[in-house]
Design a protein around this motif. Structure first.
Motif, PDB file in Angstrom:
ATOM      1  N   SER A   1      11.119   5.943  -0.911  1.00 25.95           N
ATOM      2  CA  SER A   1      12.290   5.164  -0.486  1.00 25.95           C
ATOM      3  C   SER A   1      12.164   4.578   0.900  1.00 25.95           C
ATOM      4  O   SER A   1      13.116   4.004   1.406  1.00 25.95           O
ATOM      5  N   ASN A   2      11.006   4.711   1.557  1.00 27.61           N
ATOM      6  CA  ASN A   2      10.874   4.132   2.880  1.00 27.61           C
ATOM      7  C   ASN A   2       9.403   3.877   3.210  1.00 27.61           C
ATOM      8  O   ASN A   2       8.512   4.344   2.505  1.00 27.61           O
ATOM      9  N   CYS A   3       9.181   3.095   4.240  1.00 30.69           N
ATOM     10  CA  CYS A   3       7.837   2.764   4.686  1.00 30.69           C
ATOM     11  C   CYS A   3       7.755   2.933   6.195  1.00 30.69           C
ATOM     12  O   CYS A   3       8.783   2.919   6.889  1.00 30.69           O
TER      13      CYS A   3
ATOM     14  N   LEU B   1       4.246  12.460  -1.052  1.00 29.48           N
ATOM     15  CA  LEU B   1       3.235  12.988  -0.143  1.00 29.48           C
ATOM     16  C   LEU B   1       2.894  11.959   0.934  1.00 29.48           C
ATOM     17  O   LEU B   1       2.630  12.322   2.082  1.00 29.48           O
ATOM     18  N   ALA B   2       2.904  10.676   0.588  1.00 24.65           N
ATOM     19  CA  ALA B   2       2.619   9.640   1.580  1.00 24.65           C
ATOM     20  C   ALA B   2       3.632   9.691   2.712  1.00 24.65           C
ATOM     21  O   ALA B   2       3.277   9.606   3.897  1.00 24.65           O
ATOM     22  N   SER B   3       4.904   9.845   2.351  1.00 17.73           N
ATOM     23  CA  SER B   3       5.941   9.942   3.379  1.00 17.73           C
ATOM     24  C   SER B   3       5.776  11.212   4.200  1.00 17.73           C
ATOM     25  O   SER B   3       5.913  11.193   5.431  1.00 17.73           O
ATOM     26  N   ARG B   4       5.448  12.312   3.527  1.00 15.20           N
ATOM     27  CA  ARG B   4       5.247  13.582   4.238  1.00 15.20           C
ATOM     28  C   ARG B   4       4.098  13.453   5.231  1.00 15.20           C
ATOM     29  O   ARG B   4       4.194  13.919   6.381  1.00 15.20           O
ATOM     30  N   CYS B   5       3.021  12.809   4.824  1.00 16.62           N
ATOM     31  CA  CYS B   5       1.862  12.692   5.703  1.00 16.62           C
ATOM     32  C   CYS B   5       2.141  11.767   6.883  1.00 16.62           C
ATOM     33  O   CYS B   5       1.554  11.940   7.951  1.00 16.62           O
TER      34      CYS B   5
ATOM     35  N   TYR C   1       2.652  -2.273  26.253  1.00 23.90           N
ATOM     36  CA  TYR C   1       3.601  -2.082  25.166  1.00 23.90           C
ATOM     37  C   TYR C   1       3.539  -0.649  24.658  1.00 23.90           C
ATOM     38  O   TYR C   1       2.453  -0.090  24.460  1.00 23.90           O
ATOM     39  N   LYS C   2       4.716  -0.068  24.446  1.00 26.44           N
ATOM     40  CA  LYS C   2       4.800   1.299  23.932  1.00 26.44           C
ATOM     41  C   LYS C   2       5.176   1.260  22.461  1.00 26.44           C
ATOM     42  O   LYS C   2       6.099   0.551  22.065  1.00 26.44           O
ATOM     43  N   ARG C   3       4.473   2.041  21.657  1.00 27.72           N
ATOM     44  CA  ARG C   3       4.713   2.075  20.211  1.00 27.72           C
ATOM     45  C   ARG C   3       5.718   3.158  19.842  1.00 27.72           C
ATOM     46  O   ARG C   3       5.653   4.289  20.324  1.00 27.72           O
ATOM     47  N   ASN C   4       6.659   2.810  18.966  1.00 28.29           N
ATOM     48  CA  ASN C   4       7.637   3.738  18.408  1.00 28.29           C
ATOM     49  C   ASN C   4       7.549   3.650  16.885  1.00 28.29           C
ATOM     50  O   ASN C   4       7.611   2.554  16.326  1.00 28.29           O
ATOM     51  N   ASP C   5       7.404   4.774  16.194  1.00 31.71           N
ATOM     52  CA  ASP C   5       7.257   4.787  14.744  1.00 31.71           C
ATOM     53  C   ASP C   5       8.538   5.255  14.068  1.00 31.71           C
ATOM     54  O   ASP C   5       9.179   6.226  14.513  1.00 31.71           O
ATOM     55  N   PHE C   6       8.900   4.583  12.970  1.00 32.88           N
ATOM     56  CA  PHE C   6      10.080   4.941  12.193  1.00 32.88           C
ATOM     57  C   PHE C   6       9.735   4.914  10.715  1.00 32.88           C
ATOM     58  O   PHE C   6       8.706   4.366  10.315  1.00 32.88           O
ATOM     59  N   LEU C   7      10.594   5.502   9.899  1.00 34.66           N
ATOM     60  CA  LEU C   7      10.512   5.415   8.449  1.00 34.66           C
ATOM     61  C   LEU C   7      11.792   4.760   7.949  1.00 34.66           C
ATOM     62  O   LEU C   7      12.895   5.296   8.131  1.00 34.66           O
ATOM     63  N   THR C   8      11.686   3.594   7.332  1.00 31.65           N
ATOM     64  CA  THR C   8      12.839   2.884   6.800  1.00 31.65           C
ATOM     65  C   THR C   8      12.351   1.900   5.760  1.00 31.65           C
ATOM     66  O   THR C   8      11.177   1.927   5.374  1.00 31.65           O
ATOM     67  N   TYR C   9      13.241   1.043   5.272  1.00 28.13           N
ATOM     68  CA  TYR C   9      12.857   0.077   4.246  1.00 28.13           C
ATOM     69  C   TYR C   9      13.425  -1.277   4.610  1.00 28.13           C
ATOM     70  O   TYR C   9      14.566  -1.390   5.039  1.00 28.13           O
ATOM     71  N   GLU C  10      12.613  -2.336   4.418  1.00 28.05           N
ATOM     72  CA  GLU C  10      12.990  -3.700   4.761  1.00 28.05           C
ATOM     73  C   GLU C  10      13.521  -3.759   6.191  1.00 28.05           C
ATOM     74  O   GLU C  10      14.681  -4.066   6.448  1.00 28.05           O
ATOM     75  N   ALA C  11      12.665  -3.453   7.123  1.00 32.17           N
ATOM     76  CA  ALA C  11      13.052  -3.387   8.534  1.00 32.17           C
ATOM     77  C   ALA C  11      13.412  -4.764   9.071  1.00 32.17           C
ATOM     78  O   ALA C  11      12.789  -5.774   8.725  1.00 32.17           O
ATOM     79  N   LYS C  12      14.424  -4.790   9.944  1.00 31.48           N
ATOM     80  CA  LYS C  12      14.837  -5.983  10.671  1.00 31.48           C
ATOM     81  C   LYS C  12      14.982  -5.611  12.145  1.00 31.48           C
ATOM     82  O   LYS C  12      15.351  -4.479  12.472  1.00 31.48           O
ATOM     83  N   PRO C  13      14.703  -6.537  13.054  1.00 32.09           N
ATOM     84  CA  PRO C  13      14.850  -6.220  14.479  1.00 32.09           C
ATOM     85  C   PRO C  13      16.234  -5.701  14.841  1.00 32.09           C
ATOM     86  O   PRO C  13      16.362  -4.857  15.740  1.00 32.09           O
ATOM     87  N   ALA C  14      17.276  -6.179  14.145  1.00 36.93           N
ATOM     88  CA  ALA C  14      18.636  -5.742  14.451  1.00 36.93           C
ATOM     89  C   ALA C  14      18.855  -4.262  14.178  1.00 36.93           C
ATOM     90  O   ALA C  14      19.850  -3.678  14.644  1.00 36.93           O
ATOM     91  N   MET C  15      17.937  -3.634  13.446  1.00 30.96           N
ATOM     92  CA  MET C  15      18.081  -2.215  13.134  1.00 30.96           C
ATOM     93  C   MET C  15      17.655  -1.327  14.300  1.00 30.96           C
ATOM     94  O   MET C  15      17.849  -0.116  14.254  1.00 30.96           O
TER      95      MET C  15
ATOM     96  N   SER D   1       0.830  -1.198   0.000  1.00 34.49           N
ATOM     97  CA  SER D   1       0.000   0.000   0.000  1.00 34.49           C
ATOM     98  C   SER D   1       0.866   1.250   0.000  1.00 34.49           C
ATOM     99  O   SER D   1       1.751   1.403   0.849  1.00 34.49           O
ATOM    100  N   SER D   2       0.613   2.156  -0.934  1.00 32.99           N
ATOM    101  CA  SER D   2       1.360   3.415  -0.976  1.00 32.99           C
ATOM    102  C   SER D   2       0.947   4.355   0.140  1.00 32.99           C
ATOM    103  O   SER D   2       1.575   5.384   0.366  1.00 32.99           O
ATOM    104  N   PHE D   3      -0.141   4.013   0.847  1.00 28.98           N
ATOM    105  CA  PHE D   3      -0.547   4.846   1.981  1.00 28.98           C
ATOM    106  C   PHE D   3       0.539   4.867   3.039  1.00 28.98           C
ATOM    107  O   PHE D   3       0.778   5.889   3.683  1.00 28.98           O
ATOM    108  N   TRP D   4       1.208   3.728   3.251  1.00 30.66           N
ATOM    109  CA  TRP D   4       2.210   3.619   4.299  1.00 30.66           C
ATOM    110  C   TRP D   4       3.628   3.822   3.788  1.00 30.66           C
ATOM    111  O   TRP D   4       4.559   3.926   4.579  1.00 30.66           O
ATOM    112  N   CYS D   5       3.822   3.848   2.476  1.00 33.31           N
ATOM    113  CA  CYS D   5       5.174   3.900   1.916  1.00 33.31           C
ATOM    114  C   CYS D   5       5.360   5.114   1.028  1.00 33.31           C
ATOM    115  O   CYS D   5       4.440   5.519   0.313  1.00 33.31           O
TER     116      CYS D   5
END
Length: 535
Positions: A222-224, A316-320, A236-250, A215-219
Motif C-alpha cells: 500500500s505504499n512506496c 517484505l519489501a515494505s518491511r525491508c 541537500y539533506k535526504r528524508n525518507d518516507f513511505l506513502t503512495y502517489e506523493a505530492k510536494p504538498a504532503m 519495481s516491487s523492490f521499492w513498493c
C-alpha cells in the motif's frame, strides 16, 4: 525415469521412510516453468565442478596478504573460493572478473593499486554506514561500492542529471539500480521528480517518488519509498518516507528536516469493502486521520484498523525499507559483537538475503533465452500452488517437511539441475514482486534438492511471519539446519564473502524470542498506536 546420474545420486541419499508427498507434486513437470530452464541454467548448477589448483610457496606474510585479497574478492562477489592464502586458478579467475568489472587491464595479476583499492574497500565496507546499507539493498549489491569509492579516491563526483544536486543524482542512480528503467528513462517519467520550495529558503527542493518505477523492490502492498531532499547551507539533506502517489504538498520542511503533513488522505483499508477505491486512483499513506467515529479528527492520526475479517498479506519489501532506515540510523548492520536485539539482527539478515537472491537471480534471468522477465514471472507463479501443501506443513518438524519435499523432488518430471535452477530463478521472481508463496516455496525446494544453506530463508519466513504463520520453535530448526551445513563446509549461498555471518546467525538463533519474553514490554498493535505530527 532417473537417467540423470546426479539425480540418481540424490535419490540414493533420500531417507527411505520419507512421508508420501501430496498429489500436487504430479503437476510440477507440466505446470512449472516448462522450457524456462535450458542449458544456461543447468550449467549454473554444474559449472566449476572441475577445478585444478596451482599452489604457491608463499611465505606466511604473503599468504596472509593473499587471504585478505581472497576474502575481499569473495565479499564483492568475485568468487575466489576458500581464503587459504594460495593463489590458484580460481583466485586468478576472480581477479580477472574484478579487473573486467572495474575497467582495468584483464591480466589475472593484481597491481599494487588494484589490490589496495580492493582490500581497503573491503575494510571500509566492514565498518558499515549509509553507503553500505544502500548498496546491500540494491540489485548491484556491494560491488557498486568499488566504483563509488574509486571515484572518491580520484576526486571524481557523481554524475549530475539535468543540473540536479549530486545528492539527488546519487539517489536516482540508487533507485535505477533496483529497477528496470535506466536513470535517464526514470527522469522522463511523469511524477518521478517533483520540484518545490518545501522549507521556504528560496531554493528548489526535490521529491523522488519510486512508485513510478514499477519495481516491487521499492513498493509494498500500500505504499512506496519517497525521498525528499531539502536544501541546507551544506548541501541537500535526504528524508525518507513511505506513502503512495506523493505530492510536494504532503511534506513540509524546516531547513533540512522534513515531515509528512498531518492532513493526509485515508488508506483504502479505512473505506468500506463495497466502496474500496482503486489503489491507482486514490492516494494512500501509512497513516489515516480517523477519530473514534471514523470522522476526520484534526490532530491525531491513528494507524489504520483492520476492516472485516480479511487479513492483509505482509509486505517484505515494505518491511525491508524500514529495516534499511533503522540500520542506517544505527550506523551499520548488527554484528555478533554488538548484538543486543536478535530480532533486529535477523530482520537485517533476512533483507540482506532477499537482496542477494534478487541480485543473483537477475543475472540468471538475463541468460534465459526466449522468455521475457514477465513471462518468467508468469511461469514462476506455479510455485505457489505447487508448494502450498508443503508450506502448510511447516508447523511440523523440519526433518519431516524436508522428507516430504525430497519425495516431491523424486516425483517431479524434471532433473535435479533443472529443479535447482528453476528454484533460484523463482526465488528472485518471488522476492522481486513481493510474492511470498513463490519465494518461500522456492527456498523449500532448494533445501529439498540438497542446498541446505537455503534453510536460513525458511527460518526467516517462519520467525517473521512472511508467507507462513510465525513459529519460532520451527524457525530455530531451519536456522540450525543452515548453520550446521555452513559450519560443516557447505558453500555459502548468501553473501559468501562474509564468513562472520555464520556466527551471527548462530548467536541470534539461540537468543531469538528471549527479548520478547523477558523485557516485559507488550508487542504493539497497529490499531492502538496514535501518531502525532509535531511542528
Amino acid at each position: 525415469m532417473f537417467s540423470n546420474p546426479l539425480k540418481a545420486a540424490v535419490i540414493a541419499g533420500v531417507a527411505l521412510g520419507a512421508p508420501a508427498a501430496p498429489a500436487a507434486a504430479d503437476s510440477l513437470g507440466s505446470g512449472l516453468i516448462g522450457g524456462i530452464i535450458g542449458g544456461v541454467i543447468v550449467n549454473e548448477a554444474t559449472k566449476n565442478k572441475r577445478k585444478r589448483v596451482y599452489r604457491s610457496n608463499a611465505y606466511s606474510a604473503q599468504r596472509q596478504a593473499n587471504r585478505e585479497t581472497q576474502t575481499a574478492l569473495n565479499y564483492f562477489s568475485f568468487p575466489a573460493g576458500t581464503p587459504d592464502g594460495v593463489i590458484g586458478s580460481r583466485t586468478r579467475a576472480a581477479v580477472r572478473q574484478y579487473q573486467a568489472y572495474m575497467g582495468f587491464p584483464v591480466t589475472g595479476e593484481l597491481t599494487s593499486y588494484q589490490r589496495d583499492l580492493l582490500v581497503s574497500s573491503h575494510n571500509r565496507a566492514q565498518a558499515g554506514g549509509p553507503q553500505v546499507v544502500k548498496a546491500m539493498n540494491s540489485s548491484k549489491g556491494v560491488r557498486g561500492l568499488l566504483k563509488t569509492w574509486q571515484g572518491e579516491a580520484g576526486g571524481a563526483r557523481s554524475a549530475s542529471y539535468g543540473g540536479m544536486p549530486p545528492e539527488v543524482s546519487d539517489a536516482v542512480d540508487e533507485i535505477a539500480a533496483s529497477s528496470d528503467p535506466s536513470p535517464e528513462q526514470l527522469l522522463q517519467r511523469s511524477g518521478f521528480v517533483q520540484l518545490a520550495d518545501l522549507n521556504g529558503d528560496g531554493k528548489t527542493d526535490y521529491v523522488l517518488d519510486t512508485s513510478v518505477t514499477g519495481s516491487s523492490f521499492w513498493c509494498g502492498a500500500s505504499n512506496c519509498s519517497v525521498m525528499v531532499f531539502a536544501s541546507t547551507p551544506d548541501g541537500y539533506k535526504r528524508n525518507d518516507f513511505l506513502t503512495y502517489e506523493a505530492k510536494p504538498a504532503m511534506f513540509n520542511c524546516h531547513q533540512g528536516v522534513c515531515r509528512m503533513n498531518e492532513s493526509v488522505p485515508k488508506m483504502a483499508s479505512d473505506t468500506p469493502d463495497d466502496a474500496a477505491p482503486d489503489a491507482a486512483s486514490e492516494p494512500q499513506t501509512q497513516m489515516a486521520s480517523t477519530g473514534g467515529g471514523g470522522e476526520s479528527s484534526g490532530g491525531i492520526s491513528a494507524l489504520p484498523m483492520a476492516s472485516g475479517s480479511a487479513k492483509t498479506e505482509a509486505s517484505l519489501a515494505s518491511r525491508c525499507s524500514k529495516v534499511s532506515l533503522l540500520t542506517n540510523s544505527n550506523g551499520g548492520f548488527v554484528t555478533q559483537a554488538n548484538m543486543t536485539d536478535p530480532e533486529m539482527a535477523m530482520s537485517e539478515q533476512f533483507c540482506l538475503s532477499r537482496s542477494y537472491a534478487i541480485s543473483t537471480g537477475e543475472d540468471m534471468v538475463r541468460n534465459v533465452q526466449g522468455l521475457t522477465k514477465a513471462q518468467v514471472d508468469q511461469q514462476c507463479d506455479s510455485f505457489g500452488p505447487a508448494m502450498a501443501p508443503y508450506v502448510a506443513k511447516l508447523g511440523q518438524s523440519s526433518a519431516e517437511v524436508r522428507g516430504q519435499v525430497q519425495k516431491f523432488v523424486l516425483d517431479a518430471d524434471m532433473s535435479v539441475e533443472q529443479l535447482q535452477g528453476t528454484a533460484k530463478v523463482c526465488l528472485f521472481s518471488g522476492y522481486r514482486r513481493d510474492k511470498m508463496d513463490v519465494a518461500l516455496g522456492s527456498a523449500m525446494l532448494l533445501v529439498g534438492v540438497g542446498q541446505k544453506p537455503y534453510a536460513e530463508l525458511v527460518g526467516h519466513h517462519l520467525s517473521q511471519g512472511f508467507g507462513v504463520e510465525t513459529n519460532l520453535e520451527r524457525a530455530r530448526e531451519w536456522y540450525s539446519l543452515a548453520v550446521d551445513a555452513l559450519e560443516g563446509g557447505a558453500e555459502p549461498v548468501i553473501a559468501p564473502g562474509q564468513p562472520e555471518r555464520v556466527g551471527l546467525l548462530k548467536a541470534a538463533t539461540l537468543a531469538l524470542g528471549d527479548t520478547a519474553q523477558n523485557d516485559g514490554m507488550p508487542k504493539p498493535e497497529a490499531a492502538s498506536l496514535p501518531s502525532f505530527s509535531v511542528d
